[in-house]
Motif scaffolding. Structure first.
Motif, short mmCIF file in Angstrom:
data_model
loop_
_atom_site.label_atom_id
_atom_site.label_comp_id
_atom_site.label_asym_id
_atom_site.label_seq_id
_atom_site.Cartn_x
_atom_site.Cartn_y
_atom_site.Cartn_z
N ALA A 105 0.81 -1.18 0.00
CA ALA A 105 0.09 -0.02 -0.07
C ALA A 105 1.06 1.28 0.07
O ALA A 105 0.66 2.22 -0.81
CB ALA A 105 -0.81 -0.13 1.26
N ALA A 106 2.27 1.21 0.75
CA ALA A 106 2.99 2.42 0.65
C ALA A 106 3.52 2.51 -0.51
O ALA A 106 3.52 4.07 -0.89
CB ALA A 106 4.06 2.19 1.94
N ALA A 107 3.98 1.46 -1.28
CA ALA A 107 4.53 1.65 -2.64
C ALA A 107 3.62 2.23 -3.56
O ALA A 107 3.89 3.17 -4.31
CB ALA A 107 4.95 0.27 -2.94
N GLU A 108 2.38 1.98 -3.43
CA GLU A 108 1.28 2.68 -4.38
C GLU A 108 1.19 4.06 -4.01
O GLU A 108 0.81 5.08 -5.02
CB GLU A 108 -0.34 1.93 -4.27
N ARG A 109 1.05 4.53 -2.81
CA ARG A 109 1.25 5.91 -2.27
C ARG A 109 2.29 6.78 -2.90
O ARG A 109 1.91 7.67 -3.28
CB ARG A 109 0.89 6.03 -0.73
N TYR A 110 3.48 6.07 -2.70
CA TYR A 110 4.59 6.95 -3.09
C TYR A 110 4.77 6.85 -4.50
O TYR A 110 5.24 7.93 -4.94
CB TYR A 110 5.92 6.29 -2.42
N PHE A 111 4.59 5.96 -5.24
CA PHE A 111 4.97 5.82 -6.81
C PHE A 111 3.57 5.91 -7.47
O PHE A 111 3.74 6.04 -8.86
CB PHE A 111 5.52 4.49 -7.00
N GLY A 112 2.39 5.83 -7.13
CA GLY A 112 1.17 5.78 -7.92
C GLY A 112 0.75 4.31 -7.79
O GLY A 112 1.55 3.34 -7.76
N ALA A 113 -0.27 3.99 -8.51
CA ALA A 113 -1.19 2.65 -8.53
C ALA A 113 -0.22 1.74 -9.28
O ALA A 113 0.35 0.67 -8.85
CB ALA A 113 -2.32 2.90 -9.20
N GLN A 115 2.79 1.96 -11.14
CA GLN A 115 4.25 1.91 -10.47
C GLN A 115 4.52 1.22 -9.40
O GLN A 115 5.43 0.38 -9.18
CB GLN A 115 5.04 3.14 -10.52
N GLY A 116 3.71 1.48 -8.29
CA GLY A 116 3.71 1.01 -7.00
C GLY A 116 3.44 -0.58 -6.87
O GLY A 116 3.98 -1.26 -6.31
N ARG A 117 2.26 -0.93 -7.80
CA ARG A 117 2.31 -2.28 -7.99
C ARG A 117 3.35 -3.05 -8.56
O ARG A 117 3.82 -4.31 -8.09
CB ARG A 117 0.69 -2.73 -8.68
N ALA A 118 4.04 -2.57 -9.44
CA ALA A 118 5.01 -3.04 -10.02
C ALA A 118 6.26 -3.24 -9.42
O ALA A 118 7.09 -4.56 -9.07
CB ALA A 118 5.25 -2.45 -11.39
N TRP A 119 6.30 -2.25 -8.25
CA TRP A 119 7.44 -2.26 -7.60
C TRP A 119 7.16 -3.43 -6.47
O TRP A 119 8.16 -4.29 -6.08
CB TRP A 119 7.55 -0.91 -6.63
N ALA A 120 6.04 -3.66 -5.84
CA ALA A 120 5.75 -4.61 -4.85
C ALA A 120 5.87 -5.85 -5.57
O ALA A 120 6.45 -6.81 -4.87
CB ALA A 120 4.27 -4.41 -4.27
N ASP A 121 5.31 -6.01 -6.83
CA ASP A 121 5.23 -7.47 -7.28
C ASP A 121 6.63 -7.90 -7.47
O ASP A 121 6.79 -9.09 -7.29
CB ASP A 121 4.60 -7.43 -8.77
N GLN A 122 7.61 -7.11 -7.54
CA GLN A 122 9.07 -7.85 -7.80
C GLN A 122 9.54 -8.16 -6.29
O GLN A 122 10.64 -8.86 -6.35
CB GLN A 122 10.12 -6.64 -8.40
#
Length: 153
Positions: A105-113, A115-122
């Protein structure tokens, strides 16, 4: 009459709510194993009760938090009038087998939905430590109505 600094009900103040949802890093202050202070920038997620952080399970701060769980967190804006939310509490650590939902959830808040999901997925499928900090002391500075004590005296 305004709520006194230190009162956890300040978490309901609009300035606190603004900072708890801001896309700025928090600063986590803790005591290192040799007794010296440390401050590190961290992504965070507010779950309505606690500041939640995610970190790799081998992060050196985990040993320090196990020894001395008392921490302080500050979240502040970057433009005047500065808004500052300061918290104190005890950190608890839980080891997870996978990415924490709060970190995602933090990744989506910082990067946007997207890019945040892509960051978390890795990071999915990798262990993570979840650090929860339930505030037991809260203070707000907004440089409009609540000033540092040295300026308001």
């Amino acid at each position: 009459m305004s709520t006194a600094q230190g009162d956890v009900s300040l978490l309901n103040d609009p300035v606190a709510q603004e900072m708890l949802t801001a896309a700025v890093p928090a600063r986590l202050a803790y005591t290192w194993l040799d007794g010296t202070p440390r401050v590190v920038p961290v992504w965070f997620h507010w779950d309505g009760t606690a500041i939640v952080l995610g970190t790799p399970p081998r992060a050196p701060k985990l040993k320090a938090l196990a020894a001395r769980p008392e921490v302080a967190v500050t979240i502040d804006s970057n433009s005047y009038p500065y808004h500052v939310l300061s918290l104190r509490g005890r950190a608890t650590v839980e080891m997870l087998d996978d990415l924490s939902s709060e970190y995602a959830a933090a990744a989506e808040r910082y990067f946007g939905a997207e890019q945040g999901r892509a960051w978390a997925d890795q990071l999915r499928g990798q262990p993570m430590a979840r650090i929860r900090i339930v505030p037991d002391w809260v203070a707000i500075l907004d440089f409009e109505h609540r000033l540092p004590s040295a300026l308001s005296a």
